[in-house]
Design an enzyme around this catalytic site. Structure first.
Site, short mmCIF file in Angstrom:
data_model
loop_
_atom_site.label_atom_id
_atom_site.label_comp_id
_atom_site.label_asym_id
_atom_site.label_seq_id
_atom_site.Cartn_x
_atom_site.Cartn_y
_atom_site.Cartn_z
N ARG A 17 -0.96 15.76 -7.26
CA ARG A 17 -1.80 16.50 -8.22
C ARG A 17 -3.25 16.54 -7.75
NH1 ARG A 17 -1.09 14.17 -14.01
NH2 ARG A 17 -1.59 12.21 -12.99
N ASP A 64 7.78 9.38 4.95
CA ASP A 64 7.65 8.17 4.15
C ASP A 64 6.62 7.33 4.90
OD1 ASP A 64 7.75 5.63 3.14
OD2 ASP A 64 9.92 5.49 3.07
N VAL A 65 5.37 7.38 4.43
CA VAL A 65 4.28 6.79 5.22
C VAL A 65 4.26 5.26 5.19
CG1 VAL A 65 2.77 8.81 5.30
CG2 VAL A 65 2.66 7.26 3.33
N TYR A 159 0.68 -4.42 -7.60
CA TYR A 159 -0.19 -3.24 -7.45
C TYR A 159 -1.63 -3.69 -7.18
CZ TYR A 159 -2.95 0.89 -8.70
OH TYR A 159 -3.84 1.94 -8.68
N ALA A 162 -2.04 -5.12 -3.71
CA ALA A 162 -2.02 -4.06 -2.70
C ALA A 162 -3.36 -3.32 -2.66
CB ALA A 162 -0.88 -3.08 -3.00
N ILE A 192 -8.79 9.03 -13.99
CA ILE A 192 -9.06 10.36 -13.43
C ILE A 192 -8.18 11.41 -14.10
CG2 ILE A 192 -8.98 11.76 -11.33
CD1 ILE A 192 -11.34 9.84 -11.40
#
Length: 226
Positions: A17, A64-65, A159, A162, A192
């Site tokens: 997005r 898939d990074v 999360y 990371a 955001i």
């Protein structure tokens, strides 16, 4: 003055997005783009079309990074298409909460792989091309929580770790690569864009809790990337 990115080539990972708005703004200033996607080819192709409508070139590459081969292929595809890589915007991330007592090793690994390891792997793949060009720009995405040093929300252990790691990676790479004229920065967004499953009440509550009293919107991220 309006920034000129004429004939620069920028790779954007996983930007759905918000990434679409970032891509549009970069194209408006003259950049060509390589966009990675993992799930939605339609979204990536729509962004490619946006860039084409602005008179610039773009390719979309499935990747898939969190996997080194995919990162290498993404950069190689950009080099094949455009002959150079000047910028890398690491936007690929996942966001979700899991109560600590239910957090599995697999859940931990997924958060760290997608949110942190991917930024390292893509940077590692892109740096030789940037060195060959005499410099470049890497923009990573952290999170305002990790930047604040206050893990205020329960259920976000992996999360948070990371995204705090992304801050550390950014600082370390910035020092490591400064002599190569490769500048590395991180953007640490607050609220955001509201997630699609958030209720109106929750959206309003979050807006009220921010200093400016509103959600930022994708444009604010695009400005920071530029």
């Amino acid at each position: 003055t309006r920034m000129n990115l004429q004939n620069r080539v920028v790779v954007i990972t996983g930007g759905k997005r918000i990434g679409r708005v970032v891509a549009q703004q970069l194209a408006d200033r003259g950049a060509d783009l390589a966009l990675s996607y993992r799930g939605s080819k339609e979204d990536a192709d729509a962004t490619v079309a946006d860039v084409g409508a602005r008179g610039r070139r773009a390719i979309s590459v499935p990747a898939d990074v969190s996997k080194p081969l995919d990162c290498g292929n993404l950069i190689a595809s950009a080099l094949d298409a455009f002959g150079q890589v000047d910028g890398l915007v690491n936007m690929a991330s996942i966001y979700g909460s899991t109560p600590f007592d239910e957090l599995t090793e697999a859940g931990w690994d997924k958060d760290l792989n997608v949110n942190l390891k991917s930024a390292y792997l893509c940077a590692r793949a892109a740096i030789p091309a940037m060195r060959a060009k005499g410099g470049g720009r890497i923009v990573n995405f952290a999170d305002w929580l990790a930047r604040s040093g206050r893990p205020n929300y329960p259920g976000f252990v992996s999360y948070y770790v990371a995204k705090a790691g992304v801050v550390a990676l950014t600082e370390a790479l910035a020092l490591e690569l400064a002599r190569d004229q490769i500048l590395v920065n991180a953007i640490a967004p607050g609220p955001i864009l509201a997630p699609p499953d958030m209720s109106e009440g929750e959206v309003a509550e979050v807006a009220q809790a921010t200093p400016v009293g509103r959600w930022g919107g994708a444009q604010e991220i695009a400005k920071a990337v530029l």
